[in-house]
Design an enzyme around this catalytic site. Structure first.
Site, short mmCIF file in Angstrom:
data_model
loop_
_atom_site.label_atom_id
_atom_site.label_comp_id
_atom_site.label_asym_id
_atom_site.label_seq_id
_atom_site.Cartn_x
_atom_site.Cartn_y
_atom_site.Cartn_z
N TYR A 143 0.84 -1.21 0.00
CA TYR A 143 0.00 0.00 0.00
C TYR A 143 0.88 1.25 0.00
CZ TYR A 143 -3.64 -3.32 1.52
OH TYR A 143 -4.53 -4.37 1.61
N ASN A 176 5.21 -15.86 -6.88
CA ASN A 176 4.75 -14.48 -6.72
C ASN A 176 4.70 -14.08 -5.24
OD1 ASN A 176 3.93 -12.02 -7.85
ND2 ASN A 176 1.84 -12.44 -7.18
N TRP A 228 -13.64 -12.62 -7.24
CA TRP A 228 -14.73 -13.32 -6.52
C TRP A 228 -16.04 -13.32 -7.30
CZ3 TRP A 228 -11.88 -16.25 -4.25
CH2 TRP A 228 -10.86 -15.87 -3.39
N GLN A 236 6.40 -10.92 -3.88
CA GLN A 236 5.52 -9.83 -3.45
C GLN A 236 5.08 -9.90 -1.99
OE1 GLN A 236 2.38 -9.35 -6.89
NE2 GLN A 236 2.88 -7.46 -5.84
N ASP A 295 -5.55 -4.46 13.61
CA ASP A 295 -4.41 -5.27 13.16
C ASP A 295 -4.65 -6.68 13.68
OD1 ASP A 295 -1.96 -6.66 13.10
OD2 ASP A 295 -0.83 -4.78 13.18
N HIS A 347 -1.33 -17.07 2.78
CA HIS A 347 -0.24 -17.16 1.80
C HIS A 347 0.71 -15.96 1.81
CE1 HIS A 347 -2.25 -15.07 -1.96
NE2 HIS A 347 -2.27 -14.30 -0.89
N ARG A 359 -6.91 -15.79 1.01
CA ARG A 359 -5.65 -15.25 0.49
C ARG A 359 -4.93 -14.40 1.53
NH1 ARG A 359 -7.38 -13.28 -5.53
NH2 ARG A 359 -8.94 -12.10 -4.37
#
Ligand code: SAM
Ligand code: ASE
Length: 348
Positions: A148, A305, A165, A309, A239, A258, A255
């Site tokens: 972000y 990835n 989705w 990332q 958080d 991961h 997700r």
């Protein structure tokens, strides 16, 4: 290898080597708005008209359009020597922004962020870490400060992630019957797309989306709830590693695992187990690797990835079972309804 052409197999390698060019054709056509223009036009258009309307060069537009035809993204018909282009069915369904199944925000995210990071795959493998510093000059501690790194990036990530989705969401959320769970919490639920789908599929449930404050704020501005959703879906900022989690009968982690190391996943799952009501469950949605880690290819690429990332990786079913059992969840079962993602349910 065939005896008539000793280099026949090289074709496979060549196609692989040039695969990035085909990806860029797709990304550039999305970015320039080719598919939106052709969707809105009431008739097929020639290259010069497309170029004029998009503000692009005719020299560049013509070969881009013709390559899109070969990739089955566009159709062409020739009328008195003029080539006229229109969207293929694939493009009308998945690439035109007006389509409810449009996936172009994910492709734009892949083009703008994932692709520059992948230029550093060799370094990522050498170092065993993500590549935001090299690609964008930003540190990744904490990880989401890099993901972000600007408001624009935050919005592109949220838009990109939520649109998948519309395709797989209903099958994943009905792979297990979630009707027994009255209060559901979608941890790291982003824009709220999955939560809203959940509320529409299970009319008795209430869903809380829990995510960091910047995401909750952006969701309120850019992904507003319909009036009739407001008493079914609510957002809570916090958080998930530090703040108290809402109490719920079912926690969804789509997700999320991961992104993180085994150690951080165990910490998060232990907190989820604590907050989960007796008789409750956790639903993990991830792209799951084969037990030997050698397939499916898309999941292997996603796992690389995550190296590039994030701080995590894609895992096998036994690895997810071990993480969930380690946190106290007992019966852990996995279903693969359709598409890239699977649903894993662990019960308390
Ligand atoms: N669940 C959504 C989906 O599948 O489309 C979003 C997945 S996204 C890869 C991971 C989500 O976790 C992001 O929305 C991110 O903001 C959220 N997240 C990351 N760290 C977090 C934290 N410490 N507390 C709460 N949410 C967090
Ligand atoms: C993350 C998910 C994604 C972090 C970075 C990401 C995706 C793209 N970039 O948690 C979506 C999944 N797709 C791929 C290619 O990994």
């Amino acid at each position: 290898m065939s005896s008539s052409d000793p280099d026949a197999d090289f074709g496979v390698l060549s196609e692989l080597a040039h695969g990035f060019m085909a990806s860029q054709v797709l990304f550039a056509a999305c970015d320039l708005g080719v598919f939106d223009l052709l969707e809105e036009a009431s008739q097929p258009l020639d290259a010069a008209t497309v170029a004029t309307r998009l503000g692009t060069s005719t020299r560049g537009t013509r070969p881009l359009l013709d390559t899109c035809v070969t990739l089955n993204l566009l159709r062409v018909q020739t009328l008195s020597d003029t080539a006229l282009y229109s969207n293929s069915e694939l493009a009308s369904t998945y690439l035109a922004r007006a389509s409810p199944r449009c996936q172009c925000h994910m492709f734009l995210y892949l083009a703008g962020t994932t692709y520059p990071c992948w230029a550093h795959l060799a370094e990522a493998v050498r170092e065993g870490r993500n590549q935001y510093q090299r690609a964008f000059g930003v540190g990744s501690d904490p990880l989401f400060a890099a993901i972000y790194r600007s408001e624009g990036e935050l919005l592109r990530f949220m838009k990109g992630l939520q649109e998948g989705w519309t395709l797989d969401g209903p099958a994943l959320l009905t792979a297990f019957d979630l009707a027994p769970f009255a209060h559901i919490c979608d941890l790291g639920g982003g824009s709220g797309a999955l939560a809203r789908l959940c509320a529409s599929l299970y009319p008795a449930c209430h869903v809380t989306v829990f995510d960091i404050p910047e995401v909750v704020q952006m969701a309120g501005t850019h992904f507003p709830l319909q009036e009739e959703e407001k008493d079914r879906v609510t957002f809570q900022a916090g958080d998930f590693f530090l703040d108290p989690l809402p109490e719920a009968d079912l926690f969804i982690l789509a997700r999320v695992l991961h992104d993180w190391s085994d150690q951080k996943c165990s910490k998060l799952l232990a907190r989820v187990f604590q907050a989960c009501r007796a008789g409750g469950a956790v639903l993990v949605v991830e792209s799951v690797l084969d037990p030997d880690g050698r397939g499916p290819l898309t999941t292997q690429l996603y796992s690389l990835n995550m190296l590039i990332q994030s701080e995590g990786l894609e895992r096998t079913a036994p690895q997810y079972r071990a993480l969930l059992r380690g946190a106290g969840f007992d019966t852990v079962s996995l279903r693969h309804p359709t598409g890239t993602y699977q649903a894993i349910l662990g019960s308390k």
